[in-house]
Design an enzyme around this catalytic site. Structure first.
Site, PDB file in Angstrom:
ATOM      1  N   GLU A 263       0.828  -1.216   0.000  1.00 53.64           N
ATOM      2  CA  GLU A 263       0.000   0.000   0.000  1.00 53.64           C
ATOM      3  C   GLU A 263       0.862   1.267   0.000  1.00 53.64           C
ATOM      4  O   GLU A 263       0.383   2.343   0.367  1.00 53.64           O
ATOM      5  CB  GLU A 263      -0.945   0.009   1.210  1.00 53.64           C
TER       6      GLU A 263
ATOM      7  N   HIS B 226      -2.814   2.415   8.328  1.00 50.75           N
ATOM      8  CA  HIS B 226      -3.909   1.625   7.749  1.00 50.75           C
ATOM      9  C   HIS B 226      -4.080   0.359   8.574  1.00 50.75           C
ATOM     10  O   HIS B 226      -3.098  -0.257   8.986  1.00 50.75           O
ATOM     11  CB  HIS B 226      -3.588   1.284   6.299  1.00 50.75           C
TER      12      HIS B 226
ATOM     13  N   HIS C  16      -7.379  -2.888   9.821  1.00 53.92           N
ATOM     14  CA  HIS C  16      -8.643  -3.562   9.511  1.00 53.92           C
ATOM     15  C   HIS C  16      -9.484  -3.733  10.777  1.00 53.92           C
ATOM     16  O   HIS C  16      -9.740  -4.868  11.202  1.00 53.92           O
ATOM     17  CB  HIS C  16      -8.371  -4.943   8.908  1.00 53.92           C
TER      18      HIS C  16
ATOM     19  N   GLU D 171     -17.477  12.336  22.335  1.00 55.28           N
ATOM     20  CA  GLU D 171     -16.168  12.891  21.963  1.00 55.28           C
ATOM     21  C   GLU D 171     -15.841  12.808  20.469  1.00 55.28           C
ATOM     22  O   GLU D 171     -14.860  13.399  20.033  1.00 55.28           O
ATOM     23  CB  GLU D 171     -15.076  12.156  22.735  1.00 55.28           C
TER      24      GLU D 171
ATOM     25  N   HIS E  54     -12.970  -3.263   3.603  1.00 53.11           N
ATOM     26  CA  HIS E  54     -11.529  -3.523   3.741  1.00 53.11           C
ATOM     27  C   HIS E  54     -10.964  -3.001   5.073  1.00 53.11           C
ATOM     28  O   HIS E  54     -10.416  -3.763   5.846  1.00 53.11           O
ATOM     29  CB  HIS E  54     -10.766  -2.905   2.550  1.00 53.11           C
TER      30      HIS E  54
HETATM   31  P1  13P Z   1       0.955  -5.393   3.164  1.00 51.72           P
HETATM   32  O1  13P Z   1       1.342  -6.677   3.864  1.00 51.72           O
HETATM   33  O2  13P Z   1       1.522  -5.307   1.780  1.00 51.72           O
HETATM   34  O3  13P Z   1       1.299  -4.186   4.023  1.00 51.72           O
HETATM   35  O4  13P Z   1      -0.619  -5.391   2.971  1.00 51.72           O
HETATM   36  C1  13P Z   1      -1.479  -5.493   4.041  1.00 51.72           C
HETATM   37  C2  13P Z   1      -2.785  -4.802   3.815  1.00 51.72           C
HETATM   38  O5  13P Z   1      -3.459  -4.451   4.750  1.00 51.72           O
HETATM   39  C3  13P Z   1      -3.220  -4.554   2.423  1.00 51.72           C
HETATM   40  O6  13P Z   1      -4.253  -3.630   2.385  1.00 51.72           O
HETATM   41 ZN    ZN Z   2      -5.443  -3.612   4.245  1.00 55.83          ZN
END
Ligand code: 13P
Ligand code: ZN
Length: 269
Positions: A115, A138, A140, A168, A209
């Site tokens: 990413e 980033h 999940h 908040e 995602h």
């Molecule tokens: P990477 O292992 O390449 O960082 O990817 C993980 C991920 O969350 C892809 O969106």
């Molecule tokens: Zn991801």
């Protein structure tokens, strides 16, 4: 030369990845982080000789010469604390951002996150809005992700729901949450789209995602995502129940005045 493993940016990165894994936000290799480093600080621990050069696959003129600490592709956040030099890397972008010189890390021959385009393009976008922003994160988180299956993805509607879930929220993310529809991850296209969304908010949800957050340091960016994720958790606890109370727009305006923040234009009545 100082030991790079005890540099504040390194210990903070190790703590943050460990903590994110503990929160369940980064299963397997899920999630990635990039932190803009201060060259003088890096020079205290590294002689700055490139180990090898990597192609980035995009151009980012604004980032030429900039140095980042970045998680490796395919690497697990849970393992960063045990082998930082394998799971993390320090890169300096050169040749208009088309190349990245590896200065430290990825010691098993690895490279930065898939990413990388979304991270680097988001840094460019955030630098223009707020030069104090040094982190793109980033992950999940389950509740935010779940919410993208059952909630309208309209950005105003999505933001208003989150703001209403905890008092908040509007204080922590007054600029709201931007949302991208499902797109193929790891591409320049999703990078460009994410960066565009980063121009108006520090949080960008990738439907089905995960989420991107940007902020001035790792702690603050973690806290930003943590707050949105908590709100999504409340939403999922109550979404199937009859709504009896909420935080009204009038009360949101009281929060704006009390905490000196301004809600995203047009998002409150
Ligand atoms: P990477 O292992 O390449 O960082 O990817 C993980 C991920 O969350 C892809 O969106
Ligand atoms: Zn991801």
């Amino acid at each position: 030369m100082k030991d790079i493993l005890t540099a504040p940016f390194m210990t903070e990165m190790i703590r943050t990845t460990t903590n994110m894994y503990a929160h369940g936000w980064d299963e397997r290799n899920g999630g990635n982080i990039s932190l803009l480093l201060d060259e003088a600080e890096v020079k205290e621990s590294l002689d700055m000789t490139p180990i090898r050069t990597l192609e980035t696959g995009f151009e980012a003129l604004e980032l030429s010469g900039k140095i980042f600490l970045v998680t490796g592709t395919g690497k697990y956040f849970k393992n960063v604390q045990y082998a930082p030099d394998v799971n993390l890397g320090i890169v300096r972008l050169t040749e208009n951002g088309t190349k990245a010189e590896l200065l430290w890390g990825y010691s098993d021959g690895g490279r930065f996150t898939s990413e990388f385009p979304a991270h680097m393009m988001s840094h460019v976008a955030r630098m223009k809005v707020d030069p104090s922003n040094r982190v793109v994160m980033h992950c999940h988180p389950a509740n935010l992700l779940a919410m993208t299956y059952v909630h309208d993805l309209d950005e105003k509607a999505f933001t208003r729901t989150l703001w209403q879930m905890c008092t908040e929220c509007i204080v922590v993310f007054p600029d709201g949450v931007n949302v991208l529809p499902w797109m193929l991850c790891g591409t320049n296209e999703i990078g460009i789209a994410t960066a565009k969304k980063m121009e108006t908010a520090r949080l960008v949800v990738w439907a089905q995602h995960g989420i991107y957050g940007a902020g001035k340091d790792l702690d603050e960016t973690f806290g930003l995502i943590e707050t949105a994720e908590k709100a999504a958790e409340i939403y999922l606890k109550i979404a199937h129940l009859p709504l009896v109370n909420t935080i009204t727009d009038e009360q949101m305006h009281l929060l704006e005045a009390r905490f000196g923040v301004k809600a995203r234009e047009g998002y409150l009545n």
